[in-house]
Design a protein around this motif. Structure first.
Motif, PDB file in Angstrom:
ATOM      1  N   ASN A  79       0.884  -0.969   0.057  1.00  5.70           N
ATOM      2  CA  ASN A  79       0.437  -0.238   0.150  1.00  5.70           C
ATOM      3  C   ASN A  79       1.182   0.893   0.082  1.00  5.70           C
ATOM      4  N   PRO A  80       0.719   1.874  -1.258  1.00  7.66           N
ATOM      5  CA  PRO A  80       1.896   2.898  -1.691  1.00  7.66           C
ATOM      6  C   PRO A  80       1.583   4.250   0.248  1.00  7.66           C
ATOM      7  N   THR A 124       1.795  -4.468   3.654  1.00 10.49           N
ATOM      8  CA  THR A 124       2.182  -5.313   2.386  1.00 10.49           C
ATOM      9  C   THR A 124       1.018  -6.069   1.675  1.00 10.49           C
ATOM     10  N   TYR A 125       1.222  -7.101   0.914  1.00 16.80           N
ATOM     11  CA  TYR A 125       0.752  -7.700   0.043  1.00 16.80           C
ATOM     12  C   TYR A 125       1.359  -9.175  -0.642  1.00 16.80           C
ATOM     13  N   ALA A 126       0.851 -10.523  -0.732  1.00 17.03           N
ATOM     14  CA  ALA A 126       1.228 -11.445  -0.881  1.00 17.03           C
ATOM     15  C   ALA A 126       1.142 -11.227  -2.691  1.00 17.03           C
ATOM     16  N   ILE A 127       1.235 -11.536  -3.702  1.00 15.18           N
ATOM     17  CA  ILE A 127       1.740 -11.315  -5.177  1.00 15.18           C
ATOM     18  C   ILE A 127       1.833 -12.320  -5.491  1.00 15.18           C
ATOM     19  N   LYS A 128       0.471 -12.658  -7.173  1.00 17.00           N
ATOM     20  CA  LYS A 128       0.621 -13.671  -7.947  1.00 17.00           C
ATOM     21  C   LYS A 128       0.846 -13.463  -9.299  1.00 17.00           C
ATOM     22  N   ILE A 129       1.502 -13.839  -9.836  1.00 16.98           N
ATOM     23  CA  ILE A 129       0.636 -13.478 -11.612  1.00 16.98           C
ATOM     24  C   ILE A 129       0.140 -15.070 -12.093  1.00 16.98           C
ATOM     25  N   GLU A 130      -1.646 -15.062 -12.274  1.00 16.50           N
ATOM     26  CA  GLU A 130      -2.135 -15.840 -12.458  1.00 16.50           C
ATOM     27  C   GLU A 130      -2.293 -15.862 -13.765  1.00 16.50           C
ATOM     28  N   GLY A 131      -2.628 -16.231 -15.111  1.00 18.08           N
ATOM     29  CA  GLY A 131      -2.615 -16.294 -16.159  1.00 18.08           C
ATOM     30  C   GLY A 131      -2.515 -14.287 -16.948  1.00 18.08           C
ATOM     31  N   ASP A 132      -2.906 -13.622 -16.911  1.00 16.94           N
ATOM     32  CA  ASP A 132      -2.241 -12.811 -17.521  1.00 16.94           C
ATOM     33  C   ASP A 132      -2.824 -11.611 -16.702  1.00 16.94           C
ATOM     34  N   GLY A 133      -3.204 -12.027 -15.317  1.00 19.06           N
ATOM     35  CA  GLY A 133      -4.149 -10.697 -14.174  1.00 19.06           C
ATOM     36  C   GLY A 133      -2.556 -11.296 -13.016  1.00 19.06           C
ATOM     37  N   VAL A 134      -2.378 -10.088 -12.503  1.00 22.11           N
ATOM     38  CA  VAL A 134      -1.816  -9.472 -11.790  1.00 22.11           C
ATOM     39  C   VAL A 134      -2.670  -9.973 -10.035  1.00 22.11           C
ATOM     40  N   LEU A 135      -1.953 -11.029  -9.163  1.00 21.08           N
ATOM     41  CA  LEU A 135      -3.068 -10.873  -8.082  1.00 21.08           C
ATOM     42  C   LEU A 135      -2.696 -10.597  -6.568  1.00 21.08           C
TER      43      LEU A 135
END
Ligand code: FES
Length: 139
Positions: A79-80, A124-135
């Protein structure tokens, strides 16, 4: 039937007949909404700019800034909103840290405070790429 009997009968009857509706409105139902623990799509991989950044200020989890760190070539999501007085931090890729333009607080890629006046880390957030999405999801 006098007036009093009529009111009593239909007044109580009206309450009794509307009771199931009232109870249904108050009863918990299965929620189809997501919780803060769920992965939320905050943008598309294609939206990551040339520097690997993606800012979504209205995502389902709130404001999220995704940046690519130079060290592990990982994406991180924070979170900025500066924890000092709420200015928006910027990613300084050459220094691998977030800098606040207002009072010069600095935060590591994992959100920890490197320099004040801020004393609390960035969320902060956990982050992952799934397909063409940023989750992302809250951690
Ligand atoms: Fe960021 Fe003050 S608002 S250092």
């Amino acid at each position: 039937m006098n007036r009093r009997d009529f009111i009593t009968l239909f007044g109580v009857g009206g309450i009794a007949s509307s009771l199931p509706l009232a109870l249904a409105a108050c009863s918990p139902e299965k929620s189809t909404t997501t919780t803060s623990k769920d992965w939320q799509n905050i943008g598309k991989v294609a939206e990551l700019d040339k520097t690997g950044q993606l800012l979504n200020e209205n995502s389902p989890v709130g404001s999220v800034l995704v940046v690519g760190t130079s060290k592990a070539k990982n994406l991180v999501a924070v979170n900025p909103t500066c924890t000092h007085q709420g200015c928006k931090v910027n990613w300084k890729a050459t220094e691998n840290k977030f800098l606040c333009p207002c009072h010069k607080s600095a935060f590591a890629a994992d959100g920890k405070v490197l320099a004040g006046p801020a004393t609390d880390p960035l969320a902060t957030y956990a982050i992952k790429i799934e397909g063409d999405g940023v989750l992302v999801k809250a951690v």
